[in-house]
Enzyme design. Structure first.
Site, PDB file in Angstrom:
ATOM      1  N   GLU A   1      61.616 -11.571 -10.262  1.00 14.29           N
ATOM      2  CA  GLU A   1      61.320 -10.311 -10.931  1.00 14.29           C
ATOM      3  C   GLU A   1      62.291  -9.253 -10.419  1.00 14.29           C
ATOM      4  OE1 GLU A   1      57.205  -9.318 -10.466  1.00 14.29           O
ATOM      5  OE2 GLU A   1      56.569 -11.366 -10.924  1.00 14.29           O
TER       6      GLU A   1
ATOM      7  N   ASP B   1      53.487   1.490  -6.906  1.00 13.54           N
ATOM      8  CA  ASP B   1      54.191   0.850  -5.800  1.00 13.54           C
ATOM      9  C   ASP B   1      53.905   1.544  -4.480  1.00 13.54           C
ATOM     10  OD1 ASP B   1      55.589  -1.152  -7.305  1.00 13.54           O
ATOM     11  OD2 ASP B   1      56.801   0.451  -8.137  1.00 13.54           O
TER      12      ASP B   1
END
Length: 256
Positions: free
Chosen positions: A45, A56
């Site tokens: 990814e 995140d």
């Protein structure tokens, strides 16, 4: 079947690695993909850096900030990937937020994905309903999988809806938290994995968020099709003096 679906049909205990394009250096993207393939990673990814990555944790947020300062953008990323299929054959997924994609234009974005050989896309902030109404036909015509996320809080009805709409795998977010390495897998997480597995979905499930080492990888693989490591790998890049050697050692440690 595309590369991703062939992999999902042929193999279990998959190991995927996430890294941010343009980190630690602007030119790191292709060498990292080549090193990860050599180390035996099943698919990768590649993060599309964004200025406000709300899902995140601090490690990946920092990598996005540095990548943007390095001059990384979607345009640069596609330029870097234009010849990637000459040296890298494993599936490649682009992961990020919807705003940069919409600025490029969804049609242009998907055309670029096809041109360079991207197999799938993960856009956590693209609602399924919007995808289904406006973009699903474009993704399917392009042969690009749009990969959906499920969490411990996702109701069964919605999990089944996402499963029905999936053309590859479901990304199981391991906990209701931002990305980041954790020391182990909790009983609550294991119960969540088992609940999803008991639904007998048509789509394989791959677990991300909090996977960092051999212990967490093997625990997850007992309950799902594979695992994704992100923050722990990005932290390795931050501290590495010999990227290729450290990547080989890191992946071997996770597998063994």
């Amino acid at each position: 079947m595309n590369r991703l679906n062939k992999l999902l049909a042929a193999k279990k205990d998959l190991l995927s690695i996430y890294f941010t394009a343009g980190y630690p250096k602007k030119e790191s993207t292709v060498p990292l993909l080549q090193s990860l393939q050599k180390a035996g990673v099943d698919f990768v990814e590649v993060g599309m850096p964004y200025s406000d990555p709300l899902a995140d944790g601090p490690v990946i947020q920092n990598s996005s900030t540095i990548a943007l300062k390095n001059g990384m953008s979607l345009k640069v990323l596609f330029e870097q990937l234009k010849s990637i299929r000459e040296t890298v054959s494993i599936p490649i997924i682009l992961m990020g937020y919807i705003n940069p994609v919409l600025r490029m234009g969804m049609s242009n974005f998907l055309a670029k994905c096809v041109d360079v050989g991207v197999d799938g896309v993960i856009l956590p902030d693209l609602p399924f309903e919007l995808y289904n109404d406006q973009y699903r036909e474009d993704f399917e015509k392009a042969g690009i999988s749009n990969i959906f996320l499920v969490t411990p809080q996702t109701p069964e009805k919605r999990v089944r809806m996402l499963d029905e709409g999936s053309t590859s795998f479901l990304y199981m977010v391991s906990s209701a938290a931002v990305t980041g390495a954790r020391s182990g897998v909790s009983d609550n997480q294991l119960a969540y994995f088992d609940r999803i597995r008991s639904m007998n979905l048509k789509s394989p499930c791959v677990v991300g968020f909090g996977i960092s080492n051999h212990e967490t990888y093997t625990q997850v693989c007992r309950h799902a099709h594979g695992a994704i490591i992100g923050s722990a790998f990005v932290k390795l890049l931050e501290n590495s003096l010999d990227l290729d050697a450290d990547i080989q050692r890191f992946i071997a440690g996770v597998r063994n």
